[in-house]
Design an enzyme around this catalytic site. Sequence first.
Site, PDB file in Angstrom:
ATOM      1  N   HIS A   1      97.631 -30.288 -17.022  1.00 41.03           N
ATOM      2  CA  HIS A   1      97.949 -30.378 -15.807  1.00 41.03           C
ATOM      3  C   HIS A   1      97.924 -31.526 -15.204  1.00 41.03           C
ATOM      4  O   HIS A   1      98.785 -31.952 -14.125  1.00 41.03           O
ATOM      5  CB  HIS A   1      97.399 -29.169 -15.090  1.00 41.03           C
ATOM      6  CG  HIS A   1      96.141 -29.476 -14.643  1.00 41.03           C
ATOM      7  ND1 HIS A   1      95.023 -29.021 -15.284  1.00 41.03           N
ATOM      8  CD2 HIS A   1      95.730 -30.480 -13.619  1.00 41.03           C
ATOM      9  CE1 HIS A   1      93.910 -29.255 -14.399  1.00 41.03           C
ATOM     10  NE2 HIS A   1      94.151 -29.995 -13.569  1.00 41.03           N
TER      11      HIS A   1
ATOM     12  N   SER B   1      89.821 -33.505 -12.632  1.00 40.49           N
ATOM     13  CA  SER B   1      90.386 -32.670 -13.704  1.00 40.49           C
ATOM     14  C   SER B   1      90.585 -33.558 -14.923  1.00 40.49           C
ATOM     15  O   SER B   1      90.881 -34.724 -14.636  1.00 40.49           O
ATOM     16  CB  SER B   1      91.858 -32.323 -13.242  1.00 40.49           C
ATOM     17  OG  SER B   1      91.637 -30.872 -12.747  1.00 40.49           O
TER      18      SER B   1
ATOM     19  N   ASP C   1      95.457 -25.762 -21.542  1.00 39.23           N
ATOM     20  CA  ASP C   1      95.310 -26.698 -20.493  1.00 39.23           C
ATOM     21  C   ASP C   1      94.729 -28.153 -21.009  1.00 39.23           C
ATOM     22  O   ASP C   1      94.116 -28.730 -20.338  1.00 39.23           O
ATOM     23  CB  ASP C   1      94.809 -26.445 -19.357  1.00 39.23           C
ATOM     24  CG  ASP C   1      94.941 -27.220 -17.992  1.00 39.23           C
ATOM     25  OD1 ASP C   1      95.701 -28.007 -18.068  1.00 39.23           O
ATOM     26  OD2 ASP C   1      94.029 -27.121 -17.011  1.00 39.23           O
TER      27      ASP C   1
END
Length: 336
Positions: free
Chosen positions: A138, A278, A168
Amino acid sequence: MTESFHRSGEYENPHEGQQQAPVNPEWPPPPAYAPAHAPHRPKRTRGPAALIAAVAIVAAAIGGGTAYGIQELTGNDTVASSSTSTNVVPSSQKGTVAGVAKAVSPSIVEISAASNAGSSTGSGVIITSGGEIVTNNHVIAGASQIKATTSDGRSYTAKVVGTDSKKDLALIKLENASGLKAATLGDSSGLQVGDQVVAIGSPEGLSGTVTSGIVSALDRDVTVPTEEGQDQGQGQQQGQGGQWPFEFGGRQFNGDTGNDTTTYKALQTDASLNPGNSGGALIDMNGNIIGINSAMYSPTSQASSSSDAGSVGLGFAIPINTVKADLAKLRAGSTD
């Protein structure tokens, strides 16, 4: 060694073809049987394999930083990985957050991704000295341009090698990079609730930010969106808030996860994670990467003020064993 070998690997008998000396009757009799042939000994390994084996033995004895040394000897595309806990942190600083930060920070990069929807900031972990980097899918999904900045300020353009939206995960490669410090990928199967951990990333673009905490829980079923356009990036700029929506226990957090989602088993940590973390590293106290930070809970909503944003100690990371199992697929150019 005193043994001598033929080229075929068989022992050479120095007495073959010579007349045996007479036997003295006073000597004890020979054994009633003799082996039909000399016992088989495996050949000594020569060349690169022997070097790797020798280095591995020395590495086990010496400790700190050795997995990276093995990687450098065996090539840029070799990932430094450990099925046990390798001591990446020098012994004088072992078990300290400062020691972990100093040892691992050079292996963490800030990632800037630009797309038609705007720009976002995330983090990544260098896994080879030639510039392979693991991050979240992402972070780079839909990006038309990707740049990565190392801890010492060097900036590189990066290309996507492979993606796996179901986990992911993404693998990117820096262009014209060499001599980077690769992280050591540890073993997440031995983690226990309460183990101390350190997180390193670029929350809100503050590169090299270090936080610490513990493993709060194991095997959390976290559901995240796989499609683009769901406020992805955990660092979205242009005033979009940048929260990465996820679902847990039937409830949605940080926004709508949409219809196209995936669920994975995650590590839960109370180490502070914020938008921009992230793709960064969750690290054990020996300096091994044991997770890729991927989601966090933020109490903000669209109706609340931005001053309410921030970490509340509910963060999630993809276990590093999941990452290692996916590397071959990513390197092969997967676009799942």
